[in-house]
Design a protein around this motif. Structure first.
Motif, PDB file in Angstrom:
ATOM      1  N   GLU A  18     -10.293   2.142  -0.641  1.00 10.65           N
ATOM      2  CA  GLU A  18     -11.089   2.089   1.050  1.00 10.65           C
ATOM      3  C   GLU A  18     -10.987   0.557   0.915  1.00 10.65           C
ATOM      4  OE1 GLU A  18     -13.899   2.723  -2.765  1.00 10.65           O
ATOM      5  OE2 GLU A  18     -12.201   3.783  -1.491  1.00 10.65           O
ATOM      6  N   LYS A  19     -10.166  -0.245  -0.226  1.00  9.27           N
ATOM      7  CA  LYS A  19     -10.163  -2.103  -0.524  1.00  9.27           C
ATOM      8  C   LYS A  19      -8.802  -2.438   0.292  1.00  9.27           C
ATOM      9  CE  LYS A  19     -13.343  -2.579  -4.148  1.00  9.27           C
ATOM     10  NZ  LYS A  19     -14.028  -2.904  -5.201  1.00  9.27           N
ATOM     11  N   VAL A  20      -7.707  -1.082   0.662  1.00  6.32           N
ATOM     12  CA  VAL A  20      -6.691  -1.515   1.748  1.00  6.32           C
ATOM     13  C   VAL A  20      -7.284  -2.450   2.868  1.00  6.32           C
ATOM     14  CG1 VAL A  20      -4.227  -1.035   2.489  1.00  6.32           C
ATOM     15  CG2 VAL A  20      -5.234  -0.045   0.325  1.00  6.32           C
ATOM     16  N   VAL A  21      -7.293  -1.994   3.626  1.00  4.09           N
ATOM     17  CA  VAL A  21      -8.009  -2.943   5.021  1.00  4.09           C
ATOM     18  C   VAL A  21      -8.377  -4.049   4.693  1.00  4.09           C
ATOM     19  CG1 VAL A  21      -8.590  -0.332   5.819  1.00  4.09           C
ATOM     20  CG2 VAL A  21     -10.503  -1.777   4.534  1.00  4.09           C
ATOM     21  N   HIS A  22      -8.705  -4.210   4.061  1.00  4.82           N
ATOM     22  CA  HIS A  22      -9.854  -5.625   3.480  1.00  4.82           C
ATOM     23  C   HIS A  22      -8.113  -6.478   2.871  1.00  4.82           C
ATOM     24  CE1 HIS A  22     -13.421  -4.449   4.438  1.00  4.82           C
ATOM     25  NE2 HIS A  22     -13.242  -3.438   3.520  1.00  4.82           N
ATOM     26  N   MET A  23      -7.204  -6.034   2.613  1.00 11.13           N
ATOM     27  CA  MET A  23      -5.900  -7.026   2.114  1.00 11.13           C
ATOM     28  C   MET A  23      -5.138  -7.685   3.133  1.00 11.13           C
ATOM     29  SD  MET A  23      -4.800  -4.459  -0.834  1.00 11.13           S
ATOM     30  CE  MET A  23      -3.926  -5.419  -2.090  1.00 11.13           C
ATOM     31  N   ASP A  24      -4.771  -8.714   2.594  1.00  8.57           N
ATOM     32  CA  ASP A  24      -3.713  -9.043   3.798  1.00  8.57           C
ATOM     33  C   ASP A  24      -2.096  -8.362   3.815  1.00  8.57           C
ATOM     34  OD1 ASP A  24      -2.230 -11.007   4.950  1.00  8.57           O
ATOM     35  OD2 ASP A  24      -1.630 -12.230   3.667  1.00  8.57           O
ATOM     36  N   LEU A  25      -2.850  -7.605   4.311  1.00  9.30           N
ATOM     37  CA  LEU A  25      -1.681  -6.191   5.274  1.00  9.30           C
ATOM     38  C   LEU A  25      -0.338  -7.088   5.120  1.00  9.30           C
ATOM     39  CD1 LEU A  25      -3.901  -3.604   5.777  1.00  9.30           C
ATOM     40  CD2 LEU A  25      -3.158  -4.084   3.551  1.00  9.30           C
ATOM     41  N   ALA A  26       0.841  -6.141   5.275  1.00 11.29           N
ATOM     42  CA  ALA A  26       1.865  -6.783   5.904  1.00 11.29           C
ATOM     43  C   ALA A  26       1.616  -5.876   7.026  1.00 11.29           C
ATOM     44  CB  ALA A  26       3.449  -5.682   5.508  1.00 11.29           C
ATOM     45  N   TYR A  27       2.455  -6.325   7.961  1.00  9.01           N
ATOM     46  CA  TYR A  27       2.806  -6.172   9.644  1.00  9.01           C
ATOM     47  C   TYR A  27       3.056  -4.523   9.715  1.00  9.01           C
ATOM     48  CZ  TYR A  27       3.802  -4.490  14.443  1.00  9.01           C
ATOM     49  OH  TYR A  27       3.650  -3.732  15.468  1.00  9.01           O
ATOM     50  N   ASP A  28       1.667  -3.240  10.415  1.00 10.76           N
ATOM     51  CA  ASP A  28       1.537  -2.116  10.672  1.00 10.76           C
ATOM     52  C   ASP A  28       1.114  -1.337   9.678  1.00 10.76           C
ATOM     53  OD1 ASP A  28       3.953  -2.187   9.594  1.00 10.76           O
ATOM     54  OD2 ASP A  28       4.900  -0.343  11.588  1.00 10.76           O
ATOM     55  N   MET A  29       0.576  -1.769   8.501  1.00  4.84           N
ATOM     56  CA  MET A  29       0.745  -1.047   7.362  1.00  4.84           C
ATOM     57  C   MET A  29      -0.497  -0.223   7.701  1.00  4.84           C
ATOM     58  SD  MET A  29       2.254  -0.715   5.009  1.00  4.84           S
ATOM     59  CE  MET A  29       1.487   0.063   3.469  1.00  4.84           C
ATOM     60  N   LEU A  30      -1.398  -0.836   7.962  1.00  6.11           N
ATOM     61  CA  LEU A  30      -2.649   0.287   8.751  1.00  6.11           C
ATOM     62  C   LEU A  30      -2.427   1.560   8.934  1.00  6.11           C
ATOM     63  CD1 LEU A  30      -5.740  -1.634   9.313  1.00  6.11           C
ATOM     64  CD2 LEU A  30      -5.601  -0.651   7.233  1.00  6.11           C
TER      65      LEU A  30
END
Length: 154
Positions: A113-125
């Motif tokens: 549930e904390k992944v959405v708050h990370m600085d994600l690589a493009y399109d990870m969600l």
């Protein structure tokens, strides 16, 4: 008409610990054009099996030896050089070893549930949806837009 085409083969793996955490790799923007938090994975070598390659890549990037990775889908698009780029998506909760970071990037367990708050690589969600939603098995980027992002199709 030839049916062959230049193709780049890669993989990515969602590793779960059974307690709601997944392995995330923090990719260095100085080293990678696709930087930010992502799942571990990499290129499939010549004459290497698909499952063999994801086991090797995960070991190299995380220190974990995964077992029984299940193919859950794929992501693909065409590069600016008109090569098809395929990413085989695997998922497993069966692993041994201790997590360790490498020159590829820092790796750590992250609560899902904390992944959405990370600085994600493009399109990870979008990618995580393919890993987690049974009705999705493909993320295909059909066209490149002016701002260099891609328009996705499920």
């Amino acid at each position: 008409m030839s049916r062959s085409q230049a193709t780049i083969l890669t993989n990515m793996c969602l590793i779960e610990d059974g307690r709601g955490n997944i392995v995330m790799q923090i990719r260095d923007p100085k080293r990678y054009s696709w930087s930010g938090a992502a799942l571990p994975g990499g290129h499939i070598e010549a004459h290497e099996g698909l499952v063999e390659s994801v086991i090797r890549e995960v070991k190299e990037e995380t220190g974990l030896t995964i077992k029984s990775p299940k193919l859950v889908g794929m992501k693909h698009w065409y590069t600016t050089d008109d090569e098809r780029y395929l990413v085989f998506l695997y998922r497993t909760s069966d692993f041994e070893g201790d997590l360790r970071s490498t020159e590829e990037g820092e790796v750590r367990w992250v609560a899902r549930e904390k992944v959405v708050h990370m600085d994600l690589a493009y399109d990870m969600l979008n990618l995580l949806r393919v890993f987690e939603e049974d009705n999705l098995s493909e993320l295909f980027y059909r066209e490149r837009l002016e701002n260099d992002f891609l328009r996705e199709f499920w």
